[in-house]
Design an enzyme around this catalytic site. Structure first.
Site, PDB file in Angstrom:
ATOM      1  N   GLU A   1      31.706 -51.340   0.378  1.00  0.00           N
ATOM      2  CA  GLU A   1      31.599 -49.942  -0.038  1.00  0.00           C
ATOM      3  C   GLU A   1      32.717 -49.100   0.558  1.00  0.00           C
ATOM      4  O   GLU A   1      33.291 -48.238  -0.115  1.00  0.00           O
ATOM      5  CB  GLU A   1      30.239 -49.372   0.363  1.00  0.00           C
ATOM      6  CG  GLU A   1      29.062 -49.905  -0.433  1.00  0.00           C
ATOM      7  CD  GLU A   1      27.789 -49.121  -0.168  1.00  0.00           C
ATOM      8  OE1 GLU A   1      27.866 -47.997   0.376  1.00  0.00           O
ATOM      9  OE2 GLU A   1      26.699 -49.626  -0.514  1.00  0.00           O
TER      10      GLU A   1
ATOM     11  N   ASP B   1      28.044 -57.643   4.942  1.00  0.00           N
ATOM     12  CA  ASP B   1      29.321 -57.446   4.257  1.00  0.00           C
ATOM     13  C   ASP B   1      29.271 -56.392   3.156  1.00  0.00           C
ATOM     14  O   ASP B   1      30.312 -56.007   2.617  1.00  0.00           O
ATOM     15  CB  ASP B   1      29.798 -58.783   3.687  1.00  0.00           C
ATOM     16  CG  ASP B   1      30.100 -59.791   4.788  1.00  0.00           C
ATOM     17  OD1 ASP B   1      30.952 -59.490   5.640  1.00  0.00           O
ATOM     18  OD2 ASP B   1      29.464 -60.862   4.803  1.00  0.00           O
TER      19      ASP B   1
ATOM     20  N   ASP C   1      31.792 -60.092  -3.035  1.00  0.00           N
ATOM     21  CA  ASP C   1      31.511 -59.724  -1.644  1.00  0.00           C
ATOM     22  C   ASP C   1      30.008 -59.635  -1.387  1.00  0.00           C
ATOM     23  O   ASP C   1      29.525 -58.790  -0.618  1.00  0.00           O
ATOM     24  CB  ASP C   1      32.175 -58.396  -1.286  1.00  0.00           C
ATOM     25  CG  ASP C   1      33.686 -58.463  -1.364  1.00  0.00           C
ATOM     26  OD1 ASP C   1      34.216 -59.565  -1.608  1.00  0.00           O
ATOM     27  OD2 ASP C   1      34.339 -57.427  -1.192  1.00  0.00           O
TER      28      ASP C   1
ATOM     29  N   ARG D   1      15.150 -62.151   1.920  1.00  0.00           N
ATOM     30  CA  ARG D   1      16.102 -61.725   2.951  1.00  0.00           C
ATOM     31  C   ARG D   1      15.555 -61.938   4.360  1.00  0.00           C
ATOM     32  O   ARG D   1      16.325 -62.071   5.312  1.00  0.00           O
ATOM     33  CB  ARG D   1      16.464 -60.249   2.764  1.00  0.00           C
ATOM     34  CG  ARG D   1      17.572 -60.022   1.746  1.00  0.00           C
ATOM     35  CD  ARG D   1      18.020 -58.576   1.743  1.00  0.00           C
ATOM     36  NE  ARG D   1      19.236 -58.419   0.955  1.00  0.00           N
ATOM     37  CZ  ARG D   1      20.460 -58.546   1.438  1.00  0.00           C
ATOM     38  NH1 ARG D   1      20.634 -58.837   2.715  1.00  0.00           N
ATOM     39  NH2 ARG D   1      21.517 -58.389   0.667  1.00  0.00           N
TER      40      ARG D   1
ATOM     41  N   ASN E   1      23.867 -49.467   8.662  1.00  0.00           N
ATOM     42  CA  ASN E   1      22.949 -49.693   7.543  1.00  0.00           C
ATOM     43  C   ASN E   1      21.586 -50.087   8.115  1.00  0.00           C
ATOM     44  O   ASN E   1      21.407 -51.223   8.547  1.00  0.00           O
ATOM     45  CB  ASN E   1      23.471 -50.792   6.625  1.00  0.00           C
ATOM     46  CG  ASN E   1      22.513 -51.101   5.485  1.00  0.00           C
ATOM     47  OD1 ASN E   1      21.518 -50.397   5.288  1.00  0.00           O
ATOM     48  ND2 ASN E   1      22.792 -52.148   4.732  1.00  0.00           N
ATOM     49  N   PRO E   2      20.621 -49.162   8.154  1.00  0.00           N
ATOM     50  CA  PRO E   2      19.337 -49.476   8.798  1.00  0.00           C
ATOM     51  C   PRO E   2      18.515 -50.496   8.035  1.00  0.00           C
ATOM     52  O   PRO E   2      17.516 -50.997   8.561  1.00  0.00           O
ATOM     53  CB  PRO E   2      18.629 -48.107   8.827  1.00  0.00           C
ATOM     54  CG  PRO E   2      19.223 -47.346   7.696  1.00  0.00           C
ATOM     55  CD  PRO E   2      20.649 -47.796   7.595  1.00  0.00           C
ATOM     56  N   PHE E   3      18.928 -50.815   6.800  1.00  0.00           N
ATOM     57  CA  PHE E   3      18.166 -51.754   5.989  1.00  0.00           C
ATOM     58  C   PHE E   3      18.834 -53.126   5.907  1.00  0.00           C
ATOM     59  O   PHE E   3      18.297 -54.042   5.286  1.00  0.00           O
ATOM     60  CB  PHE E   3      18.003 -51.196   4.565  1.00  0.00           C
ATOM     61  CG  PHE E   3      17.507 -49.783   4.540  1.00  0.00           C
ATOM     62  CD1 PHE E   3      16.204 -49.472   4.885  1.00  0.00           C
ATOM     63  CD2 PHE E   3      18.365 -48.744   4.197  1.00  0.00           C
ATOM     64  CE1 PHE E   3      15.750 -48.159   4.881  1.00  0.00           C
ATOM     65  CE2 PHE E   3      17.924 -47.430   4.187  1.00  0.00           C
ATOM     66  CZ  PHE E   3      16.611 -47.136   4.535  1.00  0.00           C
TER      67      PHE E   3
ATOM     68  N   GLU F   1      27.798 -58.674  -3.521  1.00  0.00           N
ATOM     69  CA  GLU F   1      27.182 -57.669  -4.384  1.00  0.00           C
ATOM     70  C   GLU F   1      27.176 -58.162  -5.832  1.00  0.00           C
ATOM     71  O   GLU F   1      28.133 -58.778  -6.299  1.00  0.00           O
ATOM     72  CB  GLU F   1      27.949 -56.345  -4.300  1.00  0.00           C
ATOM     73  CG  GLU F   1      28.038 -55.773  -2.885  1.00  0.00           C
ATOM     74  CD  GLU F   1      26.686 -55.376  -2.330  1.00  0.00           C
ATOM     75  OE1 GLU F   1      25.913 -54.724  -3.068  1.00  0.00           O
ATOM     76  OE2 GLU F   1      26.400 -55.719  -1.163  1.00  0.00           O
TER      77      GLU F   1
END
Length: 486
Positions: free
Chosen positions: A191, A186, A451, A281, A127-129, A453
């Site tokens: 996903e 996480d 989780d 973040r 996940n590059p973000f 989300e």
């Protein structure tokens, strides 16, 4: 000619008892020069010279290979307190000694890998973000060389949008890989589990394909629980040596939808501190602490209706349950375990959130709810062992409820007691082990976290499925966390 690349780190070099210095079997020692021999001790490879003895933990051994040029042993060499890099031993082996060297190499690898599968076939999702946006760079610089030295077969793909990992897991060839490794926080494992759950052969996919993490996000709870680290390189080593472990997953129903959770569900101040700080973040894990303190000063109660199927609500009974599990034979999930390939997710034993609450469920007062937190893993972020009695495969969720009308001073004391290990035994902390629960918010707006989300702020119901998922863990039995104090 003999060369040693990377001296043994002090943390894996120690005075060894006489029993470890003696030969274990005929093929447990190999003389490679007139002055150097290699000996297999109980937990280490000993490089014995005329002046000193070095040791490399067997856990750190990545590969050993005998070629025409000699014997090469690659290993994870600790270079700092939190990182390892690839080191190598290279020795020329005379032709007449090659049969003995081959036997030594075979025994070395057997001891180094134990119950872990060698040469894993890994699908890496980056996940590059995630987190601070450094997951890709961290993987390629710190993890990829470790996986390559261990001769893992690796297929790397970057995710491009939310839900991309779900799409990949839903269509992946489950026979082509041993594990999906998420280089992320996480969110990507969440996903992946849900992508596998969408398949018509969901149970087979969740049993056959292990899900694992190389930390690249803010919380990285999966890596802390299963690998005991937040380090990219050390986590890569833990995955190489990781043992296939069955792990409970939970179903969450909300409206007509059903999803899976592997980590936690939260409502109240923890959910608000997590999901309400997405805009900061850049602070990394510190954003959770900041969010908690801000909300504690503003508001302390999030009312709800709550019902649970409780199995244990006595802390001493929960501690005894943990001890029995810890002392039991570790569960094993072999690669070839038979699962009906036509089966989707297990049927729900307690219905959905749209059904009536079962009559034998306990109604929990929720008008003064300050924090509701249900967990299937012990550690929710670095130094935050929130659920010390949580177990990977006991078929139960650990639920913590805290009254929001307590003093702010007591709330702050709870926060400081979590890393100290005293949180579990605090009298204001109510802990239950449950099979299922339903939570209904009484207000119109707020946060519910699954989780990490966000899900819609409306009623949801949860039940646990024992051993539905598969992960790669360091121990093959327990999380890498301190259990509850005796």
């Amino acid at each position: 000619m003999t060369s040693l690349n990377g001296a043994a780190h002090p943390s894996i070099t120690a005075d060894l008892p006489d029993s470890e210095s003696r030969l274990l079997e005929h093929d447990s020692t190999l003389t490679v020069t007139q002055s150097i021999s290699l000996t297999l001790g109980g937990e280490a490879l000993l490089i014995v010279g005329t002046k000193e003895t070095q040791s490399i933990a067997l856990y750190n051994i990545l590969h050993a290979e005998l070629s025409p040029t000699g014997l090469t042993i690659t290993y994870a060499n600790p270079v700092t307190k939190d990182d390892v890099s690839v080191g190598a031993l290279q020795y020329a082996i005379p032709e007449e000694d090659k049969a003995r060297a081959e036997a030594f190499k075979t025994r070395l690898l057997d001891l180094a890998y134990g119950n872990a599968k060698r040469y894993k076939r890994i699908k890496v999702l980056i996940n590059p973000f995630g987190g601070k946006g450094t997951a890709g760079r961290g993987y390629h610089h710190y993890a990829a060389p470790i996986l390559a030295a261990a001769h893992c077969t690796v297929d790397v793909e970057e995710t491009t949008h939310r839900g991309h990992a779900t799409e990949i897991a839903e269509r992946i060839d489950i026979d082509a890989y041993d594990a999906i490794v998420c280089c992320s926080g996480d969110g990507l494992p969440y996903e992946v589990f849900n992508g596998l759950a969408k398949r018509p052969n969901a149970r087979e996919a969740l049993s056959k394909l292990a899900v694992a993490m190389i930390p690249g996000g803010s919380g990285n709870a999966m890596a802390w629980n299963l690998c005991g680290t937040g380090s990219v390189s050390v986590a890569a080593l833990a995955l190489i040596k990781g043992v296939r472990t069955p792990m409970d997953l939970v179903s969450i129903t909300q409206g007509n939808t059903r999803t899976l959770s592997f980590l936690s569900q939260s409502f109240g101040i923890i959910a608000e501190s997590d999901l309400g700080t997405e805009n900061i973040r850049w602070m990394g894990a510190h954003r959770f602490t900041y969010g908690f303190l801000v909300r504690l000063m503003q508001r302390t109660v999030w009312p709800c209706n709550l019902a649970m199927k409780v199995e244990m609500d006595d802390k001493n009974a929960i501690k005894e349950h943990y001890r029995r599990y810890a002392n039991s034979e570790p569960p094993r999930r072999k690669s070839g375990d038979s699962v009906d390939d036509l089966q989707g997710l297990p049927e729900l034993k307690f219905g959905t959130v749209l059904d009536e609450v079962p009559e034998d469920w306990e109604k929990i007062p929720g008008e003064n709810m300050g924090n509701f937190y249900a967990g299937k893993m012990a550690i929710v972020s670095k130094d935050t062992n929130f659920f010390p009695a949580s177990l990977p495969n006991d078929g139960l969720m650990d639920v913590v409820t805290i009254d929001g009308t307590m003093s702010r001073l007591t709330s702050l004391k709870m926060m400081t007691e979590i890393p100290e290990g005293g949180f579990f035994d605090m009298p204001d902390v109510k802990i239950r082990k449950v099979l299922a629960y339903r939570l209904t918010p009484r207000e119109k707006e707020g946060y519910i976290s699954v989780d990490g989300e966000r899900i819609p702020f409306e009623p949801f119901q949860v039940e646990v499925h024992r051993g539905l998922g598969t992960v790669l863990s360091k121990s093959g039995h327990l999380y890498e966390a301190e259990g509850p104090r005796p």
